[in-house]
Enzyme design. Structure first.
Site, short mmCIF file in Angstrom:
data_model
loop_
_atom_site.label_atom_id
_atom_site.label_comp_id
_atom_site.label_asym_id
_atom_site.label_seq_id
_atom_site.Cartn_x
_atom_site.Cartn_y
_atom_site.Cartn_z
N PRO A 113 0.84 -1.20 0.00
CG PRO A 113 0.04 -0.98 2.19
CD PRO A 113 0.83 -1.89 1.31
CG ASP A 292 5.23 -1.19 2.83
OD1 ASP A 292 4.02 -1.13 3.10
OD2 ASP A 292 5.88 -2.26 2.79
CG HIS A 293 0.16 3.65 5.12
ND1 HIS A 293 0.41 3.76 6.47
CD2 HIS A 293 -0.70 4.66 4.81
CE1 HIS A 293 -0.29 4.77 6.96
NE2 HIS A 293 -0.95 5.33 5.99
NE ARG A 294 3.17 -4.06 3.23
CZ ARG A 294 3.80 -5.05 2.62
NH1 ARG A 294 3.25 -6.25 2.57
NH2 ARG A 294 4.97 -4.83 2.04
#
Length: 320
Positions: A113, A292-294
């Site tokens: 994401p 990377d939003h994770r």
């Protein structure tokens, strides 16, 4: 609610049974294939042998826990070719590098994401420091300066130091844990015939501008000769992709797993800015951080980008 033409329920009767031939069921069981995720081509939507063989040839599919909503498939090669007049194009088969790039970038876009953050950096001080630094290089036996540092070399150093200052962003996401890295291993995108590769500058935070410049020159040369060893382009936690030399002002790069971030660098150009309430001309470089939003949240990504900007605008601190 009715499903659109791009969405379908898995085949089956009202009681949830899957309509499939015995042979199709056996092949699916042997291949570990879930028939719920399949559409049959037999009479009344029955799943037959050719459906299972086609699904197995296409690779593994996720096991469904209920009705499956499928994303629309891309156009087949045959359909694409029909869009162009015969003889109006030539075909260049994909080599292994292009196939690998396509596979990894598709994986990245589907599984990571992304979000992006952008800022402008004033680089006049950096350009002056670079000029002074290069002018101090002694001449070698061949009469040429022993080093020539580029703006990109300094950017790599700044990104490495920024990750040390913001260590929570120097990470890699896995399904079970966050890998928090001790060193700043920075990948640098290098264009080569047929594609690109991202060699890694290990422990970049500990290296001088000169050392980074020398190492990157060697890595880029061997990358174009396709002589890099796997440990020279695998791993790392971030990367730098610089298209400024092509006149590109700004762009967003796709994260290359296992990295959590990638910095896209545009061209430095003179722009009119406000200084002390009056217009002035400054050399501005726009950069975009893909995240990377994770692994990295918005505020943390913004902190990392702000630290990078501070280092770029005050480059002398990187010489300490």
């Amino acid at each position: 609610m009715a499903l659109s033409g791009e969405e379908r329920l898995a085949p089956g009767g009202a009681d949830g049974r899957i309509f499939a031939s015995p042979l199709a069921r056996r092949l699916a069981k042997e291949g570990g294939l879930d028939l719920v995720a399949m559409k049959g081509s037999g009479p009344h939507g029955r799943i037959v042998e050719r459906d299972v063989k086609a699904a197995l040839a296409a690779g593994p599919r996720p096991v469904a826990s209920g009705p499956l909503l499928e994303a629309p498939a891309g156009m087949s090669d045959a359909v694409v070719r029909q869009l162009f007049a015969p003889g109006s194009f030539s075909e260049i088969p994909h080599d292994s590098m292009r196939k690998a790039i396509a596979r990894r970038m598709t994986e990245a876009v589907r599984s990571i994401p992304h979000f992006t953050l952008q800022t402008d950096c004033e680089i006049d001080a950096l350009l002056r420091l670079r000029e002074d630094y290069n002018s101090a290089a002694p001449l070698g036996a061949d009469g040429k300066p022993e080093w020539k540092v580029s703006v990109n070399d300094i950017i790599v150093k700044a990104m490495a130091l920024a990750l040390q200052t913001v260590p929570d962003a120097n990470v890699t996401f896995t399904q079970t844990a966050m890998l928090k890295h001790k060193s700043s291993d920075v990948g640098v995108a290098v264009s080569i015939p047929g594609g690109l590769v991202t060699p890694i500058v290990r422990n970049a935070e500990t290296k001088s501008f000169r050392a980074i410049a020398t190492e990157l020159k060697d890595l880029a040369r061997r990358a174009r000769e396709r002589k890099l060893k796997p440990n020279e382009y695998e791993g790392g936690s971030t990367a730098v992709s610089n298209l400024g030399m092509f006149g590109v002002k700004t762009f967003a790069a796709v994260i290359n797993p296992p990295h959590a971030t990638i910095l896209a660098v545009g061209a430095g150009e003179e722009r009119v800015v406000a200084k002390n309430g009056a217009p002035a001309v400054a050399t501005i470089m726009s950069v975009t951080l893909s995240v990377d939003h994770r692994a990295v949240d918005g505020a943390l990504g913004a902190t990392l980008l702000a630290e990078f900007k501070r280092l770029i605008e005050h480059p002398a601190v990187m010489l300490a």
